[in-house]
Write an enzyme that holds these catalytic residues in place. Structure first.
Site, mmCIF file in Angstrom:
data_model
loop_
_atom_site.group_PDB
_atom_site.id
_atom_site.type_symbol
_atom_site.label_atom_id
_atom_site.label_comp_id
_atom_site.label_asym_id
_atom_site.label_seq_id
_atom_site.Cartn_x
_atom_site.Cartn_y
_atom_site.Cartn_z
ATOM 1 N N GLU A 192 34.258 -15.156 38.992
ATOM 2 C CA GLU A 192 35.269 -14.179 39.272
ATOM 3 C C GLU A 192 35.986 -14.903 40.714
ATOM 4 O OE1 GLU A 192 36.426 -9.669 40.252
ATOM 5 O OE2 GLU A 192 34.889 -10.055 38.833
ATOM 6 N N ASP A 249 39.066 -13.670 43.454
ATOM 7 C CA ASP A 249 39.621 -12.359 43.648
ATOM 8 C C ASP A 249 40.447 -12.344 44.825
ATOM 9 O OD1 ASP A 249 38.089 -11.008 41.820
ATOM 10 O OD2 ASP A 249 36.710 -10.103 43.179
ATOM 11 N N GLU A 271 42.305 -9.047 46.846
ATOM 12 C CA GLU A 271 42.480 -7.676 46.886
ATOM 13 C C GLU A 271 43.196 -7.448 47.939
ATOM 14 O OE1 GLU A 271 38.533 -6.036 44.840
ATOM 15 O OE2 GLU A 271 38.235 -6.900 46.527
ATOM 16 N N ASP A 284 37.596 5.328 48.831
ATOM 17 C CA ASP A 284 36.158 5.301 49.379
ATOM 18 C C ASP A 284 35.655 4.245 50.198
ATOM 19 O OD1 ASP A 284 36.450 3.921 46.903
ATOM 20 O OD2 ASP A 284 34.407 4.140 46.660
#
Length: 294
Positions: free
Chosen positions: A99, A101, A103, A192
């Site tokens: 993967e 990423d 973000e 969170d």
């Protein structure tokens, strides 16, 4: 820009246009919604994903790919976006997946927008790097790209490399080169951890939070679902009979200008690098010891 640099970029663009195996700029040709269909908004050539206190939304490519380049243009959530995450990434499937990423971590009004990158190899991630963008990504569209070949994975923002993950298999370090990947994007609530380590929560009075997309491009080797992963690696790699643009020698490493750009990003905008986090990694990860760029 020097004549040599102009030649490089002209060559790169020419390759992109002439040897494309799968390329487009229309969402419906490349992608499909993967969840929360009712949180998709279409406005002419623009696609908007909506996050509210009932759901986020996401989409996925219709095909999987092995090597090449994927890009989107994205305008991020305006105003107080604390707690939200907008992601753009490539991923294979299964517990031992690979993967890459992007973000984008929401912020409180007036704070810089952060982008976190990560690389998973054989199901193992924990390779986070985070930087503050040098522009306001909520005011206009900017391009975000992932380039991938057998030598390196490069994350780019407006064509500026912000991260390189180099193939160091010769040092016994696994490299993601044998699993076709889908292309994904989504927006969701991650209060969170996303903003100041989770100390700042999502303020739903500012919902809906909107991420806006345009100009979807995939210039990569499309992999049939029925073909085994190793066979895809072979069919998507150059040999005597076929040449793919991503295997050109000048794309096996960053050029000098790109190396200087990466150095500038790391020196002026990086705020976290897992390679330097002794509390998480008392023993420096092996790829960090050998990486020139990280």
């Amino acid at each position: 820009m020097s004549s040599k640099m102009c030649w490089f970029f002209s060559f790169f663009v020419c390759l992109m246009l002439s040897v494309s195996l799968s390329t487009s700029s229309k969402f419906d040709e490349l992608f499909q919604p993967s969840w929360a269909f009712d949180h998709f908004l279409h406005d002419g050539d623009l696609l908007k994903l909506k996050l509210d206190n009932s759901s986020g939304a996401g989409f996925v490519s219709k095909s999987k790919y092995m090597f090449g380049r994927v890009s989107i243009q994205l305008k991020l959530v305006e105003g107080d976006s604390a707690g939200t995450v907008t992601a753009f990434y490539m991923s294979s499937e299964g517990p031992n997946h690979n993967e890459f990423d992007f973000e984008f971590l929401g912020n409180t009004t007036g704070e810089p927008y952060s982008v976190q990158t990560n690389v998973y190899v054989n199901g193992i991630g924990n390779r986070e790097q985070r930087l503050n963008l040098w522009f306001d990504p909520t005011k206009d569209f900017h391009s975000y790209s992932i380039f991938w070949n057998q030598r390196q994975v490069v994350f780019l923002v407006d064509e500026t490399p912000i991260r390189v993950h180099t193939n160091m298999e010769h040092r016994g370090i696994p490299y993601p080169k044998d699993q076709p990947m889908g292309v994904y994007s989504s927006i969701w609530n991650a209060d969170d951890w996303a903003t100041q380590g989770g100390r700042v929560k999502t303020d739903w009075s500012h919902a809906p939070f909107i991420a806006t997309y345009k100009s979807f491009e995939i210039n990569a080797c499309e992999c049939p679902i029925s073909v085994a992963a190793m066979d895809n690696t072979k069919r998507c790699s150059s040999n005597e009979d076929k040449k793919y643009w991503w295997d050109e020698p000048n794309l096996s490493v960053l050029n000098l200008h790109q190396s200087h750009q990466l150095m500038w990003v790391r020196n002026h905008h990086m705020v976290y690098d897992y390679c330097s986090d002794g509390s998480r990694f008392p023993i420096t990860p092996l790829e960090c010891v050998h990486h020139h760029h990280s």
